[in-house]
Design an enzyme around this catalytic site. Structure first.
Site: not given
Length: 604
Positions: A2, A27, A74, A99-100, A477, A481, A484, A500, A599
């Site tokens: 947001c 963001r 968002w 926001n929040g 990581e 990526k 995402e 396993h 973000k």
């Protein structure tokens, strides 16, 4: 996550609000809106989707208003619809952007509706607009302050009233809100990156603050209404929104910026004079006998890499956990424990909550952040700053390598402080750290082999990443990526764990990406990959020289320079960043603003 923006001044507000929202696009958001004040009314325009949709809608609105607020949302409470987009309005009198999360919204909604309020959205935030309207007695700032007394949760908000075209009222609790001061104009935003070049100075609201903002004045009040004075600070150029600099995307630009980001971060950390005396801020490192690292997402992976260096070089036990889980554990912390929170934005809600919990339990706290003026930096005993500069792409790249390099340099300084390494070993590590930027340049410029792999596998429905030792967090990581920005289901495992369960996912041609830069374990990893090949999978290996056993079983090889084994993740992650990038671009996807992602994650 947001974005809040507001303007009041002498210029037409509509374009300035849209430009401010554009600087907050990185963001992450799924709808946007604005409200302009003028002629005793609120003109509100909202749209689902990218900011271009809002711009098209707003083009139909001819308004001379010189004050307005805007928001990129968002979705949390309520689906992605125009009705749920901000600004949210109460009876055409009060409009807010927020926001929040308002945790007690259900009880407040029931109370307000019982009193006759008509709610037009599914959001938690709409109750705030109605609370302000209910409390309004001619003083908007007092109404905002009274409404905030009723709220539970965390938020940053800006409110306007149709009868006050010359006033924006802001408030915050545990979410950032800044006031930018210009010449006969004032801006309000959730991030300094939203401010235009005309803003020379910034006031940061603290928890509980309420701000009365006009074109020529900013008045701050505490939660109980007491006036508060605070000095403005000059906005550094590095904090402003960046442009693409000729690159096709922000993500590619930021991958290319990693040599500079790591160079400046390593230089700053190795030369951090207070650390030589055994302190980072108020945190005394001399007696530390245990380190806990808390972080989320990419920052968590950086923490996993750092654990190896801290334990190996400094001889200090190090635990790493996701902040969203650690904060809910009753982890015993001794008097000499140090808790390190890693947050690129300095606003990550779970990481902030974990550091607060650590301080309540008596531990020293250090933040690793790319935002030195952020909330996290103000709440800890000491701060270590990465010098990555503004990162616009939602998928973190240069901030990850900067975090890993910083924490490695920190571990080396801890080793020097404790005398846990001899002089030659320490000098070798420092030399390797200083050589990383040049080696990174080789990695980011060598795209041909990565592009060939991306071309071959970009239609694959599934990827498996395998690593051992320090290569495992690199795989985590790299897999993140790919998920995402390409939306391909991807899993990452310790190579020894593959048999396993995950081996059941493999069939002919399934791409398996491995990180084989730990030469000491190359033979063991090669044995795991033989099992993969026996199931018909295709092996892509990131290797250094000396990993001949892995080369022999890999169908495709991506080579990176060789450095100290515990610094290898800084280099070996780059081909995985470029691979994810190449695959996503070949699938025609927006790598800078992938779907559903933000973000900065300011909700828990």
């Amino acid at each position: 996550m947001c974005g809040v923006f507001g303007y009041i001044g002498h210029r037409a507000a509509k374009e300035l609000v849209l430009e401010g929202l554009a600087r907050l696009e990185h963001r992450g958001y799924d709808s946007a809106g604005l409200c302009l004040l003028g002629d005793g009314r609120l003109d509100v325009v909202r749209a689902v989707g990218k900011l271009a949709q809002l711009e098209r809608r707003a083009a139909e609105l001819a308004s001379p208003a010189t004050a307005g607020i805007g928001h990129t949302r968002w979705a949390t409470h309520g689906r992605v619809t125009e009705a749920n987009a901000h600004p949210l309005v109460a009876e055409d009198e009060v409009a807010i952007v927020l926001n929040g999360i308002i945790e007690n919204h259900a009880a407040l909604r029931a109370e307000l509706e019982a009193g006759g309020a008509v709610m037009r959205s599914q959001t938690d935030a709409e109750v705030v607009a109605h609370l302000i309207r209910a409390a309004y007695r001619g003083d908007l700032v007092e109404a905002v302050r009274a409404a905030c007394d009723r709220l539970a949760g965390h938020y940053a908000l800006v409110a306007v009233h149709r009868d006050h075209p010359d006033l924006l009222a802001g408030a915050r609790r545990r979410c950032p809100l800044l006031v930018g001061v210009g010449e006969r104009e004032t801006f309000v935003a959730s991030s300094v990156a939203a401010f235009p070049p005309e803003v020379g100075q910034v006031l940061t609201l603290e928890d509980g603050d309420v701000a009365a903002v006009t074109s020529h004045d900013v008045r701050l009040l505490t939660a109980d209404g007491t006036p508060r004075e605070r000095d403005a600070v000059i906005v550094p150029d590095t904090a402003r929104a960046a442009d693409r600099g000729g690159f096709e995307t922000y993500m590619l630009k930021e991958i290319a910026e990693q040599p500079r980001a790591v160079a400046e971060t390593v230089w700053r950390t190795l030369d951090l004079a207070p650390l030589a005396a055994g302190r980072v801020g108020a945190a005394d490192l001399g007696a530390v006998d245990r380190i806990v690292i808390v972080a989320c997402g990419t920052a968590y992976h950086a923490g996993l890499v750092a654990r190896y260096a801290i334990e190996d070089w400094a001889g200090i036990p190090c635990e790493v956990d996701t902040a969203g889980e650690w904060r809910h554990r009753r982890t015993p912390l001794g008097p000499n424990a140090l808790v390190i929170g890693i947050s690129q934005s300095g606003e990550t809600a779970d990481t902030l909550a974990s550091l607060r919990a650590a301080r309540r339990r008596g531990a020293a706290t250090i933040a690793v952040t790319n935002s030195p003026g952020s909330q996290i930096a103000r709440e800890v005993d000491g701060v270590l700053v990465t010098e990555a500069g503004v990162e616009v792409g939602v998928a973190a790249t240069k901030t990850f390598t900067a975090q890993v390099a910083l924490l490695a340099a920190f571990a080396a300084r801890l080793a020097a402080l404790r005398g846990s390494l001899d002089a030659d070993a320490l000098a070798s590590i420092v030399a390797a750290l200083r050589a990383l930027p040049h080696q990174l340049l080789t990695c980011v410029e060598d795209r041909a082999a990565v592009d060939a792999v991306a071309e071959r596998h970009h239609r694959a429905p599934f990827f498996l990443y395998l690593g051992r030792h320090v290569g495992l967090p690199v795989c985590l990581e790299g897999a993140l990526k790919l998920k995402e920005i390409s939306y391909i289901p991807t899993d990452a495992y310790a190579a020894g764990e593959m048999k396993h369960g995950p081996i059941a996912l493999l069939d002919d041609g399934a791409p398996v990406v491995c990180v084989a830069t730990e030469v000491a374990l190359a033979d063991k990893l090669a044995a795991n990959l033989e099992e993969v090949r026996a199931r018909g999978a295709s092996v892509v290996a990131v290797v250094t020289d000396g990993c001949d056993a892995v080369r022999r079983v890999a169908g495709e090889v991506l080579e990176v320079p060789r450095t100290h084994p515990l610094l290898q993740p800084v280099l070996s992650v780059v081909p995985l960043q470029l691979l994810a990038y190449g695959i996503a671009r070949r699938r025609g996807l927006d790598v800078d603003q992938p779907r559903n992602l933000a973000k900065t994650v300011t909700v828990e």
